[in-house]
Design a protein around this motif. Structure first.
Motif, PDB file in Angstrom:
ATOM      1  N   GLY A 113       0.825  -1.201   0.000  1.00 36.11           N
ATOM      2  CA  GLY A 113       0.000   0.000   0.000  1.00 36.11           C
ATOM      3  C   GLY A 113       0.858   1.249   0.000  1.00 36.11           C
ATOM      4  N   ALA A 114       0.558   2.172   0.897  1.00 28.57           N
ATOM      5  CA  ALA A 114       1.332   3.406   1.016  1.00 28.57           C
ATOM      6  C   ALA A 114       2.517   3.258   1.976  1.00 28.57           C
ATOM      7  N   MET A 115       2.842   2.024   2.326  1.00 27.55           N
ATOM      8  CA  MET A 115       3.956   1.727   3.239  1.00 27.55           C
ATOM      9  C   MET A 115       3.700   2.289   4.641  1.00 27.55           C
ATOM     10  N   THR A 116       2.440   2.296   5.048  1.00 28.80           N
ATOM     11  CA  THR A 116       2.094   2.871   6.343  1.00 28.80           C
ATOM     12  C   THR A 116       2.773   2.145   7.490  1.00 28.80           C
ATOM     13  N   LEU A 117       2.650   0.827   7.530  1.00 27.87           N
ATOM     14  CA  LEU A 117       3.225   0.075   8.641  1.00 27.87           C
ATOM     15  C   LEU A 117       4.755   0.010   8.589  1.00 27.87           C
ATOM     16  N   PRO A 118       5.382  -0.144   7.417  1.00 27.43           N
ATOM     17  CA  PRO A 118       6.845  -0.043   7.398  1.00 27.43           C
ATOM     18  C   PRO A 118       7.354   1.310   7.896  1.00 27.43           C
ATOM     19  N   ARG A 119       6.649   2.381   7.566  1.00 27.82           N
ATOM     20  CA  ARG A 119       7.046   3.704   8.058  1.00 27.82           C
ATOM     21  C   ARG A 119       6.884   3.769   9.579  1.00 27.82           C
ATOM     22  N   TYR A 120       5.814   3.159  10.092  1.00 24.84           N
ATOM     23  CA  TYR A 120       5.575   3.150  11.536  1.00 24.84           C
ATOM     24  C   TYR A 120       6.689   2.394  12.255  1.00 24.84           C
ATOM     25  N   VAL A 121       7.049   1.231  11.740  1.00 26.24           N
ATOM     26  CA  VAL A 121       8.114   0.444  12.368  1.00 26.24           C
ATOM     27  C   VAL A 121       9.429   1.217  12.349  1.00 26.24           C
ATOM     28  N   GLU A 122       9.743   1.845  11.236  1.00 25.60           N
ATOM     29  CA  GLU A 122      10.988   2.611  11.140  1.00 25.60           C
ATOM     30  C   GLU A 122      10.991   3.782  12.116  1.00 25.60           C
ATOM     31  N   ALA A 123       9.843   4.433  12.301  1.00 24.92           N
ATOM     32  CA  ALA A 123       9.771   5.591  13.193  1.00 24.92           C
ATOM     33  C   ALA A 123       9.855   5.187  14.659  1.00 24.92           C
ATOM     34  N   THR A 124       9.259   4.048  15.005  1.00 22.95           N
ATOM     35  CA  THR A 124       9.218   3.633  16.407  1.00 22.95           C
ATOM     36  C   THR A 124      10.364   2.711  16.791  1.00 22.95           C
ATOM     37  N   ARG A 125      10.972   2.062  15.796  1.00 22.64           N
ATOM     38  CA  ARG A 125      12.056   1.119  16.057  1.00 22.64           C
ATOM     39  C   ARG A 125      13.144   1.280  14.991  1.00 22.64           C
ATOM     40  N   PRO A 126      13.897   2.369  15.056  1.00 24.96           N
ATOM     41  CA  PRO A 126      14.945   2.607  14.056  1.00 24.96           C
ATOM     42  C   PRO A 126      15.906   1.428  13.963  1.00 24.96           C
ATOM     43  N   ASP A 127      16.453   1.245  12.772  1.00 24.35           N
ATOM     44  CA  ASP A 127      17.390   0.162  12.472  1.00 24.35           C
ATOM     45  C   ASP A 127      16.708  -1.194  12.339  1.00 24.35           C
ATOM     46  N   SER A 128      15.376  -1.211  12.318  1.00 25.62           N
ATOM     47  CA  SER A 128      14.677  -2.460  12.013  1.00 25.62           C
ATOM     48  C   SER A 128      14.967  -2.854  10.568  1.00 25.62           C
ATOM     49  N   ARG A 129      14.972  -4.148  10.327  1.00 28.58           N
ATOM     50  CA  ARG A 129      15.158  -4.668   8.962  1.00 28.58           C
ATOM     51  C   ARG A 129      13.809  -5.170   8.470  1.00 28.58           C
ATOM     52  N   GLN A 130      13.355  -4.601   7.361  1.00 28.18           N
ATOM     53  CA  GLN A 130      12.021  -4.906   6.877  1.00 28.18           C
ATOM     54  C   GLN A 130      12.044  -5.309   5.402  1.00 28.18           C
ATOM     55  N   VAL A 131      11.121  -6.199   5.057  1.00 26.88           N
ATOM     56  CA  VAL A 131      10.912  -6.620   3.676  1.00 26.88           C
ATOM     57  C   VAL A 131       9.442  -6.411   3.354  1.00 26.88           C
ATOM     58  N   VAL A 132       9.171  -5.750   2.230  1.00 29.90           N
ATOM     59  CA  VAL A 132       7.799  -5.499   1.781  1.00 29.90           C
ATOM     60  C   VAL A 132       7.592  -6.207   0.451  1.00 29.90           C
ATOM     61  N   VAL A 133       6.508  -6.977   0.351  1.00 30.41           N
ATOM     62  CA  VAL A 133       6.157  -7.662  -0.890  1.00 30.41           C
ATOM     63  C   VAL A 133       4.880  -7.024  -1.425  1.00 30.41           C
ATOM     64  N   GLU A 134       4.937  -6.521  -2.646  1.00 32.13           N
ATOM     65  CA  GLU A 134       3.788  -5.845  -3.255  1.00 32.13           C
ATOM     66  C   GLU A 134       3.715  -6.214  -4.732  1.00 32.13           C
ATOM     67  N   LEU A 135       2.531  -6.577  -5.192  1.00 32.47           N
ATOM     68  CA  LEU A 135       2.359  -7.016  -6.575  1.00 32.47           C
ATOM     69  C   LEU A 135       2.190  -5.852  -7.546  1.00 32.47           C
ATOM     70  N   ASP A 136       1.609  -4.751  -7.089  1.00 31.64           N
ATOM     71  CA  ASP A 136       1.240  -3.642  -7.966  1.00 31.64           C
ATOM     72  C   ASP A 136       2.425  -2.687  -8.137  1.00 31.64           C
ATOM     73  N   ARG A 137       3.230  -2.927  -9.167  1.00 31.86           N
ATOM     74  CA  ARG A 137       4.412  -2.102  -9.419  1.00 31.86           C
ATOM     75  C   ARG A 137       4.035  -0.655  -9.726  1.00 31.86           C
ATOM     76  N   GLU A 138       2.963  -0.465 -10.463  1.00 35.86           N
ATOM     77  CA  GLU A 138       2.538   0.885 -10.840  1.00 35.86           C
ATOM     78  C   GLU A 138       2.173   1.693  -9.597  1.00 35.86           C
ATOM     79  N   MET A 139       1.437   1.070  -8.685  1.00 36.30           N
ATOM     80  CA  MET A 139       1.073   1.760  -7.455  1.00 36.30           C
ATOM     81  C   MET A 139       2.317   2.100  -6.643  1.00 36.30           C
ATOM     82  N   LEU A 140       3.252   1.157  -6.545  1.00 40.62           N
ATOM     83  CA  LEU A 140       4.489   1.418  -5.813  1.00 40.62           C
ATOM     84  C   LEU A 140       5.223   2.629  -6.371  1.00 40.62           C
TER      85      LEU A 140
END
Length: 301
Positions: A113-140
């Motif tokens: 989506g809009a990367m809402t939860l990855p942004r939240y994790v980065e803001a609350t837990r810096p240096d977290s390692r995250q992987v996002v899987v998204e099918l819609d390349r155009e939306m990304l």
């Protein structure tokens, strides 16, 4: 599946193919790190026929991502800790209950989506390692042009089908397990059929680290059909895992449509999670677990 980009540490996974139109760099698609940042977003000049951002009437900086006219995500670029959608706030509570406050996590997001939860994790837990899987390349591409990820974030983006990527990751010996695996896969209001299968859920659970959890956003109509299917799939995939469902009481009773958050914890639900879900809202809030969850979903046996 192929990795689009990681703002901090670009790497490739799977086939290792480098996409000429990949999402690489510190901001816009195709822009590599070290180059100048893209120009400021112009809503009029960069309008898209199926992907748009709607201004949040409740705050000066919040935005809702709409894809084909359906709200997919809400994000506040000025305050990524502000989770507006109710299900996102509940998933945020799950993240907050993991380990010590502020301690980095390893998180897999199936659906970006809009990367809402990855942004939240980065803001609350810096240096977290995250992987996002998204099918819609155009939306990304549109999302990352409008709302670039922080350049310091260790967030890898894989463009591909979640079921295939989960299989690849589970078979890849060098892939570390994840503290949290988030399943949030929707096209408009429909989830792919494979999220209701024990095979897919078993693959997701194989990627959960010791002490970690699987958490799924279940958008359901009245009657709990989808929640029953996904909970049943998890229960068959991992019969010994502790299960918990949180949401609005009207939705969890099956009387109304709404979102439920399903948590599966192979090593037990985090100690503080139930309290967080009940006390921190959104309200009204209900948590189902154990025999009560069994009764609500499947009735007296």
């Amino acid at each position: 599946a192929e990795l689009g980009y990681n703002p901090r540490d670009p790497r490739r996974f799977g086939s290792g193919r480098d996409s000429s139109d990949g999402l690489e760099g510190d901001g816009a698609p195709g822009q590599r790190r070290g180059t100048s940042r893209p120009p400021a977003w112009d809503d009029a000049g960069m309008a898209h026929d199926r992907i748009e951002f709607e201004t949040d009437v409740f705050s000066p900086s919040g935005l809702t991502l709409l894809v084909d006219g359906t709200a997919q995500s809400h994000v506040d670029p000025d305050d990524p800790t502000r989770l507006f959608f109710e299900y996102a706030r509940r998933i945020g509570h799950v993240v907050d209950a993991m380990k010590l406050p502020g301690e980095p996590l390893r998180v897999l997001h199936l659906g970006g989506g809009a990367m809402t939860l990855p942004r939240y994790v980065e803001a609350t837990r810096p240096d977290s390692r995250q992987v996002v899987v998204e099918l819609d390349r155009e939306m990304l591409a549109v999302v990352l042009a409008r709302l670039p990820l922080p350049s310091s974030a260790d967030i890898e983006i894989i463009v591909g089908d979640a079921a295939s990527v989960v299989g690849e990751l589970a078979a890849h010996n060098e892939v570390d397990a994840f503290d949290v695996v988030v399943v949030d896969l929707y096209t408009r209001l429909d989830a792919p059929a494979f999220v209701d299968t024990p095979g897919f859920m078993a693959g997701c659970l194989r990627l959960v680290a010791p002490g970690g959890v699987l958490v799924a956003n279940v958008a359901d109509a009245a009657g709990l059909t989808r929640l029953r299917a996904q909970t049943g799939a998890v229960a068959r995939a991992a019969p010994s895992a502790e299960l918990l469902v949180a949401g609005d009481p009207s939705a969890l009773s099956g009387a109304e449509e709404g979102n439920a958050v399903l948590v599966a914890a192979p090593d037990g639900v985090p100690v503080d999670l139930v309290r967080r879900l009940l006390e921190h809202g959104p309200h009204p809030a209900e948590v189902l677990e154990g025999p009560r969850l069994d009764f609500v979903l499947w009735g007296a046996c």
